[in-house]
Design an enzyme around this catalytic site. Structure first.
Site, PDB file in Angstrom:
ATOM      1  N   GLU A 332       0.616  -1.283   0.045  1.00 46.74           N
ATOM      2  CA  GLU A 332      -0.065   0.083  -0.160  1.00 46.74           C
ATOM      3  C   GLU A 332       1.016   1.202   0.000  1.00 46.74           C
ATOM      4  O   GLU A 332       0.811   2.062  -0.933  1.00 46.74           O
ATOM      5  CB  GLU A 332      -0.591  -0.042   1.130  1.00 46.74           C
ATOM      6  CG  GLU A 332      -1.676   1.131   1.357  1.00 46.74           C
ATOM      7  CD  GLU A 332      -2.267   1.174   2.918  1.00 46.74           C
ATOM      8  OE1 GLU A 332      -1.772   0.419   3.703  1.00 46.74           O
ATOM      9  OE2 GLU A 332      -3.242   1.976   3.086  1.00 46.74           O
ATOM     10  N   HIS A 333       1.791   1.349   0.946  1.00 44.21           N
ATOM     11  CA  HIS A 333       2.692   2.641   1.039  1.00 44.21           C
ATOM     12  C   HIS A 333       4.113   1.748   0.645  1.00 44.21           C
ATOM     13  O   HIS A 333       4.611   0.972   1.055  1.00 44.21           O
ATOM     14  CB  HIS A 333       2.682   3.119   2.459  1.00 44.21           C
ATOM     15  CG  HIS A 333       1.418   3.644   3.068  1.00 44.21           C
ATOM     16  ND1 HIS A 333       0.995   4.643   2.882  1.00 44.21           N
ATOM     17  CD2 HIS A 333       0.626   2.701   3.707  1.00 44.21           C
ATOM     18  CE1 HIS A 333      -0.081   4.803   3.508  1.00 44.21           C
ATOM     19  NE2 HIS A 333      -0.532   3.811   4.073  1.00 44.21           N
TER      20      HIS A 333
HETATM   21  P1  NAD Z   1     -13.694  -0.074  11.759  1.00 43.53           P
HETATM   22  O1  NAD Z   1     -14.293   1.031  11.943  1.00 43.53           O
HETATM   23  O2  NAD Z   1     -13.404  -0.303  10.307  1.00 43.53           O
HETATM   24  O3  NAD Z   1     -14.139  -1.319  12.328  1.00 43.53           O
HETATM   25  C1  NAD Z   1     -14.888  -1.141  13.605  1.00 43.53           C
HETATM   26  C2  NAD Z   1     -16.464  -1.768  13.420  1.00 43.53           C
HETATM   27  O4  NAD Z   1     -16.293  -3.291  13.069  1.00 43.53           O
HETATM   28  C3  NAD Z   1     -17.112  -1.663  14.649  1.00 43.53           C
HETATM   29  O5  NAD Z   1     -17.941  -0.253  14.531  1.00 43.53           O
HETATM   30  C4  NAD Z   1     -18.207  -2.995  14.477  1.00 43.53           C
HETATM   31  O6  NAD Z   1     -19.302  -2.387  13.855  1.00 43.53           O
HETATM   32  C5  NAD Z   1     -17.439  -3.891  13.581  1.00 43.53           C
HETATM   33  N1  NAD Z   1     -17.077  -5.038  14.360  1.00 43.53           N
HETATM   34  C6  NAD Z   1     -16.147  -5.280  15.258  1.00 43.53           C
HETATM   35  N2  NAD Z   1     -16.085  -6.173  15.776  1.00 43.53           N
HETATM   36  C7  NAD Z   1     -17.147  -6.903  15.238  1.00 43.53           C
HETATM   37  C8  NAD Z   1     -17.727  -8.374  15.423  1.00 43.53           C
HETATM   38  N3  NAD Z   1     -17.269  -9.096  16.308  1.00 43.53           N
HETATM   39  N4  NAD Z   1     -18.786  -8.793  14.711  1.00 43.53           N
HETATM   40  C9  NAD Z   1     -19.276  -7.839  13.800  1.00 43.53           C
HETATM   41  N5  NAD Z   1     -18.727  -6.735  13.492  1.00 43.53           N
HETATM   42  C10 NAD Z   1     -17.894  -6.165  14.278  1.00 43.53           C
HETATM   43  O7  NAD Z   1     -12.133   0.251  12.487  1.00 43.53           O
HETATM   44  P2  NAD Z   1     -11.061  -0.290  12.970  1.00 43.53           P
HETATM   45  O8  NAD Z   1     -11.246  -1.664  13.665  1.00 43.53           O
HETATM   46  O9  NAD Z   1     -10.136   0.634  13.504  1.00 43.53           O
HETATM   47  O10 NAD Z   1     -10.416  -0.783  11.388  1.00 43.53           O
HETATM   48  C11 NAD Z   1      -9.891   0.140  10.451  1.00 43.53           C
HETATM   49  C12 NAD Z   1      -9.052  -0.550   9.592  1.00 43.53           C
HETATM   50  O11 NAD Z   1      -8.792   0.312   8.740  1.00 43.53           O
HETATM   51  C13 NAD Z   1      -7.558  -1.056  10.111  1.00 43.53           C
HETATM   52  O12 NAD Z   1      -7.321  -2.262   9.822  1.00 43.53           O
HETATM   53  C14 NAD Z   1      -6.835  -0.088   9.799  1.00 43.53           C
HETATM   54  O13 NAD Z   1      -5.268  -0.387   9.222  1.00 43.53           O
HETATM   55  C15 NAD Z   1      -7.300   0.410   8.152  1.00 43.53           C
HETATM   56  N6  NAD Z   1      -6.880   1.659   7.952  1.00 43.53           N
HETATM   57  C16 NAD Z   1      -6.853   1.610   6.628  1.00 43.53           C
HETATM   58  C17 NAD Z   1      -6.301   2.856   5.836  1.00 43.53           C
HETATM   59  C18 NAD Z   1      -6.232   2.838   4.351  1.00 43.53           C
HETATM   60  O14 NAD Z   1      -5.915   3.797   3.789  1.00 43.53           O
HETATM   61  N7  NAD Z   1      -5.911   1.708   3.784  1.00 43.53           N
HETATM   62  C19 NAD Z   1      -6.608   4.197   6.684  1.00 43.53           C
HETATM   63  C20 NAD Z   1      -6.982   3.920   8.014  1.00 43.53           C
HETATM   64  C21 NAD Z   1      -7.125   2.925   8.471  1.00 43.53           C
END
Ligand code: NAD
Length: 441
Positions: A332-333
């Site tokens: 990605e980066h």
């Molecule tokens: P998220 O908002 O994507 O996920 C959290 C949500 O997942 C919760 O609100 C819930 O609804 C759901 N969830 C959690 N546990 C669950 C379960 N047991 N069953 C069903 N649903 C469930 O936030 P996050 O967890 O912080 O993930 C963000 C991801 O995005 C990370 O992997 C990060 O690396 C990635 N990211 C990527 C970029 C990019 O540009 N590619 C940028 C920022 C973040």
């Protein structure tokens, strides 16, 4: 907390292939779990969205209060640290400039042979939902990265979906950033329930033509399952980074940058790829020192990544082997640490973004340069691109044939139509049309 060390010269093909794997490679297990969530949102709408917010986000949210109100925006505006506001405004300016420069001409239309005109018209898609993750932190930067290009493209209906915090509120900076980007529809809808809500629509949340933005595997799995009713764009899952360092690099700086994407979560991937044993050793020694300057949770994530199978130091035999690894991985980066980083650019084929030199760490790519930080993950950088203004636009072919251009096109068109067995196509450019055109006169 040991850091994984992978010596390519001592690895079998299978072990090297294993290093190319990502956490999100297989979403099947998540798909099974999100199916009932999607089903519930489809049939119960807002009530299901609120129920899942209570269950997964531990947020006191009611079905009739999913949308951010004017009072929410005002509270966020008042509470947010002015320094954060200033930084967000700085980011917004650069992101807007970058994406305005990226915006294509509205139309090109050329005479491609005498009397035959054709081209493309590029217009905005009608609506989009921007997914802003919240599980492991707040991402106001992502609000700007997604909604500013959508705004620049001219999308009329832009909304934001994001999980509520445990206090039941949307993150303050997310609301402030939304206003800066010109978006006022922000909904408390995260994870699979958020994706299902914009795919099918609920009483409160609009059905959208497209959803963009990164997210956890729950989000990724829901996007896959809803992809027949909503455009889900290029997958953007757990963060990943390769720092490619040559023998002119400072191993400590390379190590410092390596930590950046490893602190996102235990499912991130981050490798320092180098053919310099000294750079590898310097980074290895420095990383635990840098961990001492970080919070406990971030160290836990970073050490799990850098000490696990999806992170650490990759020592290559030489430059060619290191570059081949980067291209096969398609990160990605991709950060390039070298006194002469441009010398590698032509050979680096697959990456969501390439950040050249020691003054261009991913922190600046993620926040302040203006390039987009929503980038293809899981190897999709081989065919996919960063989120751009083009993701919020579509092209329509436009053509115009004059009486002068018509005869030659019709003659060849009829031949191909007959060959393919399309009588209707053929008749439309045969004597029948000639007669109709004559009688019209
Ligand atoms: P998220 O908002 O994507 O996920 C959290 C949500 O997942 C919760 O609100 C819930 O609804 C759901 N969830 C959690 N546990 C669950 C379960 N047991 N069953 C069903 N649903 C469930 O936030 P996050 O967890 O912080 O993930 C963000 C991801 O995005 C990370 O992997 C990060 O690396 C990635 N990211 C990527 C970029 C990019 O540009 N590619 C940028 C920022 C973040």
């Amino acid at each position: 907390m040991a850091i994984s060390f992978h010596d390519l010269s001592k690895m079998t093909r299978t072990a090297r292939d294993q290093l190319l794997k990502r956490a999100e490679a297989d979403l099947t297990e998540f798909e099974e779990k999100v199916k009932p969530i999607i089903h519930a949102v489809r049939h119960e709408g807002d009530a299901a969205v609120a129920r899942f917010a209570r269950q997964f986000d531990k947020a006191p949210v009611e079905a009739d209060a999913l949308a951010a109100t004017e009072a929410d925006f005002a509270r966020a505006e008042k509470t947010l640290d002015p320094k954060v506001k200033e930084a967000l405004a700085f980011m917004a300016t650069n992101i807007r400039k970058f994406h305005e420069d990226q915006k294509p001409e509205e139309m090109w239309f050329h005479e491609i042979r005498p009397g035959v005109f054709a081209g493309d018209r590029t217009t905005a898609i009608p609506s989009v939902a921007c997914y802003i993750p919240r599980g492991k932190g707040a991402f106001p930067s992502s609000v700007l990265m997604q909604s500013i290009p959508a705004h620049v493209a001219g999308v009329k209906e832009i909304c934001i979906i994001t999980p509520p915090g445990p206090d039941g509120h949307i993150d303050d900076a997310t609301l402030v950033a939304a206003r800066m980007a010109g978006v006022s529809r922000v909904f408390k809808a995260g994870g699979a329930q958020g994706i299902a809500a914009v795919a099918y629509g609920t009483a409160t949340i609009p059905k959208c033509a497209k959803v963009v933005g990164p997210g956890s595997p729950w989000v990724g799995a829901a996007k896959r399952l809803c992809s027949h009713v909503i455009d889900v764009g290029t997958p953007a899952g757990p963060s990943e980074l390769i720092v490619l360092a040559d023998d002119t690099a400072d191993g400590r700086l390379a190590g410092l940058d390596l930590i950046i994407e490893s602190e996102h979560g235990p499912d991130s991937s981050a490798f320092l790829v180098t053919w310099s044993r000294k750079v590898a050793e310097d980074a290895m020694q420095a990383i635990p020192e840098f961990w001492k300057q970080m919070g406990e949770q971030r160290v836990a994530y970073s050490s799990a990544v850098l000490g696990g199978p999806m992170g650490g130091i990759v020592l290559a035999r030489d430059e060619a082997e290191a570059i081949a690894f980067c291209n096969d991985y398609a990160p990605e980066h991709l950060g390039v640490h070298s006194d002469e980083p441009f010398q590698y650019l032509g050979r680096l084929e697959n990456a969501g973004e390439i950040l050249l030199g020691r003054h261009t760490p991913p922190t600046l790519g993620n926040f302040t340069i203006g390039v987009n930080h929503v980038l293809p993950t899981s190897g999709w950088a081989k065919t996919g691109s960063p989120l751009t203004v083009h993701d919020f636009m579509k092209r329509t072919s436009v053509a115009y044939v004059t009486a002068k251009g018509y005869p030659e096109l019709a003659r060849h068109g009829e031949v191909i139509a007959r060959y393919e067995g399309f009588d209707g196509h053929a008749n439309a450019v045969s004597e029948t049309r000639a007669r109709l055109l004559r009688t019209n006169k």
